[in-house]
Design an enzyme around this catalytic site. Structure first.
Site, PDB file in Angstrom:
ATOM      1  N   LYS A 175     -12.206  10.121  -8.518  1.00 25.69           N
ATOM      2  CA  LYS A 175     -12.438  10.663  -7.182  1.00 25.69           C
ATOM      3  C   LYS A 175     -11.156  11.357  -6.721  1.00 25.69           C
ATOM      4  CE  LYS A 175     -12.023   9.648  -3.055  1.00 25.69           C
ATOM      5  NZ  LYS A 175     -11.614  10.991  -2.565  1.00 25.69           N
ATOM      6  N   GLU A 250       0.314   3.492  -7.322  1.00 21.12           N
ATOM      7  CA  GLU A 250       1.496   4.354  -7.197  1.00 21.12           C
ATOM      8  C   GLU A 250       1.489   4.847  -5.759  1.00 21.12           C
ATOM      9  OE1 GLU A 250       4.033   6.636  -6.674  1.00 21.12           O
ATOM     10  OE2 GLU A 250       2.972   8.228  -7.741  1.00 21.12           O
ATOM     11  N   CYS A 284       5.968  12.284  -3.756  1.00 20.64           N
ATOM     12  CA  CYS A 284       6.409  10.902  -3.502  1.00 20.64           C
ATOM     13  C   CYS A 284       7.840  10.687  -3.967  1.00 20.64           C
ATOM     14  CB  CYS A 284       5.458   9.914  -4.165  1.00 20.64           C
ATOM     15  SG  CYS A 284       5.208  10.237  -5.914  1.00 20.64           S
ATOM     16  N   GLU A 386       7.809   6.714   5.588  1.00 21.86           N
ATOM     17  CA  GLU A 386       7.604   7.907   4.760  1.00 21.86           C
ATOM     18  C   GLU A 386       7.035   9.025   5.630  1.00 21.86           C
ATOM     19  OE1 GLU A 386       4.352   7.928   1.888  1.00 21.86           O
ATOM     20  OE2 GLU A 386       5.692   8.823   0.414  1.00 21.86           O
TER      21      GLU A 386
HETATM   22  O1  TXE Z   1      -3.691   9.486   1.485  1.00 22.04           O
HETATM   23  P1  TXE Z   1      -4.767   8.433   1.090  1.00 22.04           P
HETATM   24  P2  TXE Z   1      -3.646  10.397   2.761  1.00 22.04           P
HETATM   25  C1  TXE Z   1       1.232   9.183   1.651  1.00 22.04           C
HETATM   26  C2  TXE Z   1       1.818  10.116   2.684  1.00 22.04           C
HETATM   27  C3  TXE Z   1       0.653  10.473   3.514  1.00 22.04           C
HETATM   28  C4  TXE Z   1      -0.104   9.155   3.519  1.00 22.04           C
HETATM   29  C5  TXE Z   1      -1.566   9.274   3.790  1.00 22.04           C
HETATM   30  O2  TXE Z   1       2.775   9.440   3.467  1.00 22.04           O
HETATM   31  O3  TXE Z   1       1.007  10.870   4.802  1.00 22.04           O
HETATM   32  O4  TXE Z   1       0.072   8.651   2.227  1.00 22.04           O
HETATM   33  O5  TXE Z   1      -2.106  10.343   3.034  1.00 22.04           O
HETATM   34  C6  TXE Z   1      -8.586   7.917  -1.392  1.00 22.04           C
HETATM   35  N1  TXE Z   1     -10.839   3.321  -1.082  1.00 22.04           N
HETATM   36  N2  TXE Z   1       0.884   9.820   0.395  1.00 22.04           N
HETATM   37  O6  TXE Z   1      -4.324   9.810   3.941  1.00 22.04           O
HETATM   38  O7  TXE Z   1      -5.720   8.224   2.193  1.00 22.04           O
HETATM   39  C7  TXE Z   1      -8.563   9.292  -0.778  1.00 22.04           C
HETATM   40  O8  TXE Z   1      -9.856   9.813  -0.636  1.00 22.04           O
HETATM   41  C8  TXE Z   1     -10.694   4.125  -2.127  1.00 22.04           C
HETATM   42  C9  TXE Z   1       1.747   9.545  -0.694  1.00 22.04           C
HETATM   43  O9  TXE Z   1      -4.121  11.712   2.353  1.00 22.04           O
HETATM   44  O10 TXE Z   1      -4.035   7.282   0.541  1.00 22.04           O
HETATM   45  C10 TXE Z   1      -7.698  10.042  -1.775  1.00 22.04           C
HETATM   46  O11 TXE Z   1      -8.463  10.399  -2.910  1.00 22.04           O
HETATM   47  N3  TXE Z   1     -10.075   5.321  -2.068  1.00 22.04           N
HETATM   48  C11 TXE Z   1       1.139   9.904  -1.973  1.00 22.04           C
HETATM   49  C12 TXE Z   1      -6.657   8.988  -2.160  1.00 22.04           C
HETATM   50  O12 TXE Z   1      -7.249   7.741  -1.829  1.00 22.04           O
HETATM   51  C13 TXE Z   1      -9.577   5.702  -0.884  1.00 22.04           C
HETATM   52  C14 TXE Z   1       0.308  11.117  -2.026  1.00 22.04           C
HETATM   53  C15 TXE Z   1      -5.315   9.125  -1.425  1.00 22.04           C
HETATM   54  O13 TXE Z   1      -5.560   9.218  -0.045  1.00 22.04           O
HETATM   55  C16 TXE Z   1      -9.700   4.890   0.260  1.00 22.04           C
HETATM   56  C17 TXE Z   1      -0.525  11.269  -0.867  1.00 22.04           C
HETATM   57  C18 TXE Z   1     -10.366   3.644   0.129  1.00 22.04           C
HETATM   58  N4  TXE Z   1     -10.506   2.802   1.149  1.00 22.04           N
HETATM   59  C19 TXE Z   1      -0.190  10.653   0.302  1.00 22.04           C
HETATM   60  N5  TXE Z   1      -9.111   5.532   1.303  1.00 22.04           N
HETATM   61  C20 TXE Z   1       1.986   9.725  -3.192  1.00 22.04           C
HETATM   62  N6  TXE Z   1       2.370   8.482  -3.478  1.00 22.04           N
HETATM   63  O14 TXE Z   1       2.257  10.656  -3.924  1.00 22.04           O
HETATM   64  C21 TXE Z   1      -8.630   6.703   0.823  1.00 22.04           C
HETATM   65  N7  TXE Z   1      -8.913   6.819  -0.495  1.00 22.04           N
END
Ligand code: TXE
Length: 483
Positions: A175, A250, A284, A386
């Site tokens: 996904k 991660e 990240c 972050e």
């Molecule tokens: O990420 P999400 P978001 C950090 C960064 C950012 C914050 C939130 O600080 O501001 O995270 O970003 C899926 N069950 N990073 O909201 O929500 C979602 O659909 C299963 C750091 O965009 O964590 C997407 O595919 N899946 C980071 C994925 O999780 C779920 C990179 C990431 O989305 C879910 C991005 C659930 N309950 C953001 N909820 C890095 N480490 O590189 C969401 N998803």
């Protein structure tokens, strides 16, 4: 502008969501909707899982060379469509085309090629315990696994997960982020073009709360590889606690970039800029907390500002641009709220967005110039949380022990970059710093054989090399006595 409709990829075919619901996808550089993606629900996830279950017996019983062949074919298809994918990723994410050409798509190809080779080299251990007893380790694929990827490096991180899972003999339901679905959709088209075996890789689009949660909590999912926000990682872990799945998380980072006075000054400034602002600070691994030894602090700040002025901010599709748009309106608002917070915390913002000139096409886009903040203490929220945007803080230090304490005073522990020409100090710092990845006199150099991942709130599990393939296997020890 015409709006493209994206589909799920299930059992080797493109298919619309069963509920016929779609989400709008916006191009960050222009603020305009350019595609719609499936708002998949539990039914779509079930369909993908069924396909993955059905494909598992055959895929897992192929010999490694045959799986390697398919991964290499997919890698070749990415290479053959490199420019098309680079343009799509730039459109989808707002990042400069020069970056998607040289980093994202290239590395997506490298991931698949690397694990195509790794599939044929993967081995397990045996131990002759005594002259009549042997122990050997069986590593068996798990079944269907879930790969959940974020928006900041969409195709790169998607392939980083699916490649080791497939190489180890699992089938996959992936996904991608609902914010950046385009390249994953194009990858499913490439799978169809090359005749990739049906059901082995399935891609379901939609929100995390709906499609993501239905996938990760599904009983048939044996392992979850997740990259994204720390809070999401915790939510996934909690939701699946009683299901005994293997989980690799991660998560975020707030990485220290530490500059000692004996460093190569010019190279340190150049790399500090790159580490803080590549992909608009949305990596990240970005070095967002910069610490500089007091004797060179003033010169370093001045040189940073000069270098930041040279960054060409603009339309990501322009090959001369090296700094594009942030990924979404929501994310821009989140990053901007941290600038207000930093001011309230007593910080001084050394750059301004006021002189930003953008082409007409980008007037509604989500742009924020690279920003440096001084005058904040280590404990304030701007230094602890972050921000994940083009915002770096800079502080001075007077000794190795002081900077080590400052660097480790963080909930995160993903990466660190240390700049010094003192060999002893480089080793001491690398050993004492709480980070899963340490770069000395460099940043973002990657060897795919090395373990990758963070400590503390930055996650659990190490990805990379054979370690990544081992994660996607069940390990069983067999002890045979033949006396
Ligand atoms: O990420 P999400 P978001 C950090 C960064 C950012 C914050 C939130 O600080 O501001 O995270 O970003 C899926 N069950 N990073 O909201 O929500 C979602 O659909 C299963 C750091 O965009 O964590 C997407 O595919 N899946 C980071 C994925 O999780 C779920 C990179 C990431 O989305 C879910 C991005 C659930 N309950 C953001 N909820 C890095 N480490 O590189 C969401 N998803």
């Amino acid at each position: 502008m015409s709006v493209i409709t994206l589909d799920n990829y299930i059992n080797g075919k493109l298919c619309p969501p069963t509920n016929d619901q779609y989400l709008d996808n916006v191009q960050p550089a222009t603020g305009q909707v350019y595609s719609r993606l499936p708002q998949s629900n539990e039914q779509d996830v079930n369909n993908a899982l069924q396909a993955a279950q059905k494909a598992f017996p055959q895929w897992s019983s192929l010999n490694p060379g045959e799986r390697s062949h398919w991964l290499q074919k997919l890698a070749d298809a990415i290479a053959d469509n490199h420019e098309m994918l680079a343009q799509a990723e730039s459109k989808d994410t707002g990042k400069p085309i020069q970056l998607t050409r040289t980093v994202d798509i290239q590395r997506a190809h490298d991931n698949l090629r690397f694990f195509a080779h790794a599939a044929t080299q993967f081995s397990s251990e045996s131990h002759a315990t005594n002259p009549r007893t042997i122990n050997y380790t069986l590593r068996q694929p798990l079944g269907p696994v879930a790969c959940i990827s974020p928006w900041n490096l969409p195709l790169y991180l998607l392939t980083w997960k699916i490649a080791p899972a497939l190489a180890a003999g699992n089938t996959v339901v992936a996904k991608p982020s609902e914010v950046t679905p385009y390249t994953a959709y194009l990858l499913s088209q490439l799978c169809i073009d090359i005749g990739f075996p049906a059901g082995v890789l399935n891609i379901v689009h939609g929100t995390g709360q709906q499609a993501g949660a239905a996938l990760t909590t599904h009983d048939d999912i044996k392992a979850i590889s997740f990259t994204g926000g720390t809070e999401t990682g915790i939510a996934i872990k909690q939701a699946t606690l009683r299901q005994h799945k293997k989980i690799s998380l991660e998560l975020g980072g707030k990485n220290p970039f530490i500059v000692f006075a004996d460093c190569d000054f010019k190279q340190a400034v150049e790399t500090a800029c790159r580490a803080a602002f590549s992909n608009q600070g949305q990596i990240c691994l970005c070095g967002s907390r910069i610490y500089v030894e007091d004797s060179i602090y003033d010169d370093f700040v001045a040189a940073m500002i000069e270098r930041m002025k040279q960054l060409n901010v603009g339309d990501p599709i322009d090959p001369k641009v090296d700094f594009g748009a942030l990924v979404s309106a929501n994310h821009l608002a989140k990053v901007q709220s941290y600038l207000d917070l930093a001011k309230a915390e007593g910080g001084e913002i050394l750059t301004t967005n006021q002189d930003l000139e953008l082409p007409i096409r980008c007037q509604e886009g989500y742009f924020l110039k690279p920003t440096l903040i001084i005058g904040l203490n280590n404990q304030c929220r701007s230094n602890q949380e972050e921000i994940f945007g083009p915002v770096a803080t800079i502080q001075k230090f007077s000794s190795q022990s002081e900077v080590l304490q400052l660097a480790n005073d963080s909930p995160y522990g993903l990466a660190a970059s240390i700049w010094t020409n003192d060999l002893k100090r480089a080793h001491q710092m690398s050993s004492d710093i709480e980070a899963g990845i340490v770069w000395v006199n460099c940043w973002l150099l990657r060897d795919l054989r090395t373990p990758f991942g963070g400590m503390k709130a930055s996650g659990m599990g190490r990805e990379g090399g054979f370690e990544a393939m081992r994660f996607f296997t069940e390990c069983k020890n067999v002890c045979i006595n033949y006396r």
